[in-house]
Design an enzyme around this catalytic site. Structure first.
Site, PDB file in Angstrom:
ATOM      1  N   ASP A 169       0.837  -1.199   0.000  1.00 60.69           N
ATOM      2  CA  ASP A 169       0.000   0.000   0.000  1.00 60.69           C
ATOM      3  C   ASP A 169       0.875   1.254   0.000  1.00 60.69           C
ATOM      4  O   ASP A 169       1.772   1.389   0.845  1.00 60.69           O
ATOM      5  CB  ASP A 169      -0.896  -0.045   1.239  1.00 60.69           C
ATOM      6  CG  ASP A 169      -2.122   0.828   1.109  1.00 60.69           C
ATOM      7  OD1 ASP A 169      -2.200   1.622   0.165  1.00 60.69           O
ATOM      8  OD2 ASP A 169      -3.020   0.707   1.973  1.00 60.69           O
ATOM      9  N   ASP A 226     -10.715   4.385  -2.311  1.00 57.42           N
ATOM     10  CA  ASP A 226     -11.278   3.342  -1.453  1.00 57.42           C
ATOM     11  C   ASP A 226     -12.794   3.247  -1.607  1.00 57.42           C
ATOM     12  O   ASP A 226     -13.495   4.264  -1.667  1.00 57.42           O
ATOM     13  CB  ASP A 226     -10.959   3.628   0.015  1.00 57.42           C
ATOM     14  CG  ASP A 226      -9.497   3.422   0.345  1.00 57.42           C
ATOM     15  OD1 ASP A 226      -8.756   2.929  -0.528  1.00 57.42           O
ATOM     16  OD2 ASP A 226      -9.094   3.769   1.468  1.00 57.42           O
TER      17      ASP A 226
END
Length: 676
Positions: A169, A226
């Site tokens: 990430d 997201d």
């Protein structure tokens, strides 16, 4: 036995060294993550973040692994158990290695991986290329340890623990001076150096236009912000991901984020749309709900075998938008058996009829089509219109299959377009360095395009559905060498990389020969014309009256195991006594292979499994994701194949997937299957 992947990885590392050395002169040429043999279809599993965020511990992860098995999700293909952010201790150990939080993961991460593996599943973990994790930045989580400066050590640590999947990430790594491409590539190479197969998934806020290097660096890459558990977020993310279909391919997937199915923010109808669109877009399917509390409705949505068959279609083509207007969106996905998966999505607030046509889907020309509704399971037929009344926020998902051609299909009956009429140029003489040229012919049989651009490549693929029963091709082919009668052209028919017919050298004007080749069981056929190096600048040729002989598939269909889609440790190895000279080994304990069988009609068939084993081992055989049949086989040699007693299986009309695996023990090696 030594892990075959290690041998491949060692070779890849040596190749990478040579490439790196050569890069001093020629520039970088990285070994793509998509070549690591993983994620040949979009990965399926569970991730902890959407359900628990930072409130994770080893009991919850173990509970998720247990639930994957008990709910049937594991049998449906969900095999990764991924621990997201917040698993780390706040400091590294005395050797500089990462370690799990000692309070919440007191047994350590290797023990957790061992627990997951004992369930026949795979274990995933989370890291970042900078100095901090995202939870430290946004949630003040104290486990702030990124991998910057520790990439090789962290990759080896993950390998030592038995990690099978790494989510890497971004987490503002640019604030630490990390270049995105370099940072992600460094971890990719560090994982490869360990010799352990680790699926590599990267997350960085999307940069549009898409950074082309992502395809070479990762098995999947986030394409959107997201996801949130509401309709607006989910459908907006689908729209953002739809234009990126050209980047997706086996081993490398666009990732529009995890599934919210079951988390309570959307209706069951909206969750079915969510699932339909992610399957249509060939997106990774990572469940993000608390599986221990999951309802039967949630499990039913996640395990729909027809929808999962679209998701896991071995051709690996992401669906594309056919039409989008006023909140009514039609998508089409090309499937390996020649059918189309079609989604009709109604984003408006009321029920609307949504329609398209077989021609718009790219399969026009057939006399009829079978429409299977993948949610209701209803089957209907149409002559070309694909339509449904779709409630608000719902998606109707069809598999659209053209009817099979029967009898003999002649060239004159086909939709045949050409830039020139009659005898056209096929290729220039490669012996004198000339590029290939041609008339760009397109051959279409009942709406399915089988060949494009013969001249452009000096060869062309004719793709046909096995279920259509097309078993032989006959082509009257000839040459008109207008430059000289001494010219020579050899016509060949190839299947799956092997020449199956050859006309011999033709040297006379318009000399023709008839080639006939059996194409039963093959997936690719091509007609090739080869200028035999006579120095002539351009030869002219024509296929004449090419034809496919089609009918019902009454005879047995044999499919070699090496033609299937493999995952995990499964690998093709040589086997002189086996059909085709090869077999698939290292099945079981995470290795599996799925073969595709096409049938003209639904019904019961007999399946004969040709296997190799020394002693008694067991296959689990699942057809189209249904409950597995346990097939215990006994043998005396890993080198001599044997046929098992036939078992009855139920096939659908069209494509069917047959998966061979064993989640708890090693399985036999697989040579081939025969369906009668």
């Amino acid at each position: 036995m030594p892990l075959p992947f290690f041998r491949r990885s060692l070779a890849a590392v040596c190749a990478a060294f040579l490439l790196t050395t050569a890069a001093v002169v020629a520039g970088p040429s990285p070994v793509a993550a998509s070549d690591n043999g993983l994620a040949l279809t979009p990965q399926m599993g569970w991730n902890s973040w959407n359900a628990f965020h930072c409130s994770i511990d080893q009991a919850k992860i173990r509970g998720a692994a247990d639930a994957l098995v008990s709910t049937g999700l594991a049998a449906a293909g969900y095999k990764y158990v991924n621990v997201d952010d917040c698993w780390q201790a706040s400091t590294r150990d005395a050797n500089g290695r990462l370690r799990g939080d000692p309070t919440r993961f007191p047994d350590g991460m290797k023990a957790l991986a061992d627990y997951v593996h004992a369930k026949g599943l795979k274990f995933g973990i989370y890291a970042t290329p900078g100095s901090r994790t995202c939870a430290n930045i946004w949630d003040n989580y104290p486990g702030a340890l990124g991998s910057k400066g520790h990439e090789a050590l962290d990759a080896q640590t993950f390998a030592d623990w038995g990690v099978d999947y790494l989510k890497y990430d971004w987490c503002r790594a640019d604030e630490d001076g990390v270049d995105a491409q370099a940072g992600f590539t460094l971890m990719r190479d560090s994982l490869a150096d360990t010799g352990r197969p680790v699926l590599f998934s990267i997350h960085r806020e999307p940069q549009l236009p898409m950074e082309s290097w992502r395809v070479d660096v990762a098995n999947s890459w986030r394409t959107t912000s997201d996801i949130r558990d509401n309709w607006s977020s989910m459908i907006g993310i689908a729209h953002a991901n739809q234009p990126l279909a050209g980047y997706a391919r086996p081993g490398a997937w666009n990732d529009p984020d995890m599934l919210e199915v079951g988390n309570g923010g959307m209706t069951a109808t909206e969750y079915r749309t969510h699932m339909s669109l992610w399957a249509e877009m060939a997106a990774p399917l990572l469940v993000g709900t608390n599986l221990i509390e999951a309802s039967t409705t949630t499990i039913g949505i996640l395990t729909n075998p027809d929808v999962l068959a679209v998701s896991q279609d071995p051709l690996g083509r992401q669906g594309t938008v056919v039409s989008s207007s006023g909140g009514l969106v039609v998508m089409s996905r090309v499937l390996a058996d020649g059918a189309r998966a079609v989604t009709l999505t109604n984003e408006t607030g009321s029920t609307v009829t949504i329609s398209t046509t077989a021609s718009a889907l790219g399969i026009g020309g057939s006399s009829s089509y079978t429409l299977k509704d993948l949610w209701s399971k209803a089957t209907t037929t149409t002559t070309g219109t694909v339509s449904a009344s779709v409630p608000s926020h719902a998606t109707v998902m069809y598999k659209v299959t053209p009817s099979a051609p029967t009898g003999t299909v002649y060239l004159s009956d086909l939709s045949w377009t050409s830039a020139t009429n009659g005898w056209g140029p096929v290729e220039k003489d490669r012996s004198v360095g000339e590029a290939a040229a041609g008339d760009g012919r397109t051959l279409t049989v009942n709406g399915t395009t089988y060949a494009k651009g013969l001249g452009a490549h000096a060869a062309s693929d004719i793709r046909y559905p096995l279920g259509a029963g097309c078993t032989t091709v006959t082509a009257d082919v000839g040459v008109d060498d207008e430059k000289t009668t001494a010219g020579s052209v050899v016509f060949q028919i190839w299947r799956d990389g092997t020449k199956v017919a050859d006309s011999g050298v033709k040297t006379y004007t318009q000399a023709a020969t008839r080639l006939t080749a059996d194409v039963t069981g093959g997936s690719v056929l091509r007609l090739v014309v080869t200028d035999a190096g006579d120095g002539i600048g351009s030869d002219h040729a024509d296929w004449g009256d090419a034809r496919l002989t089609c009918g019902s598939s009454s005879g047995p269909v044999t499919i070699e195991a090496e033609k299937g889609t493999r995952s995990g440790a499964a690998v093709v190895t040589t086997c002189p006594a086996c059909s085709g000279g090869a077999k698939v080994g290292y099945l079981g304990n995470g290795g599996d292979v799925t073969l595709t069988v096409n049938a003209t009609t639904a019904g019961t068939r007999q399946l004969t499994v040709t296997h190799l084993t020394d002693g008694t081992r067991t296959f689990m055989v699942s057809v189209n994701g249904a409950a597995a049949i346990q097939l215990s086989l006994n043998g005396t040699s890993w080198d001599t194949p044997a046929d098992a007693a036939p078992i009855s299986i139920t096939l659908n009309a069209g494509g069917n997937s047959i998966r061979f695996y064993n989640t708890s023990a090693p399985a036999p090696d697989l040579d081939k299957i025969t369906v009668t």
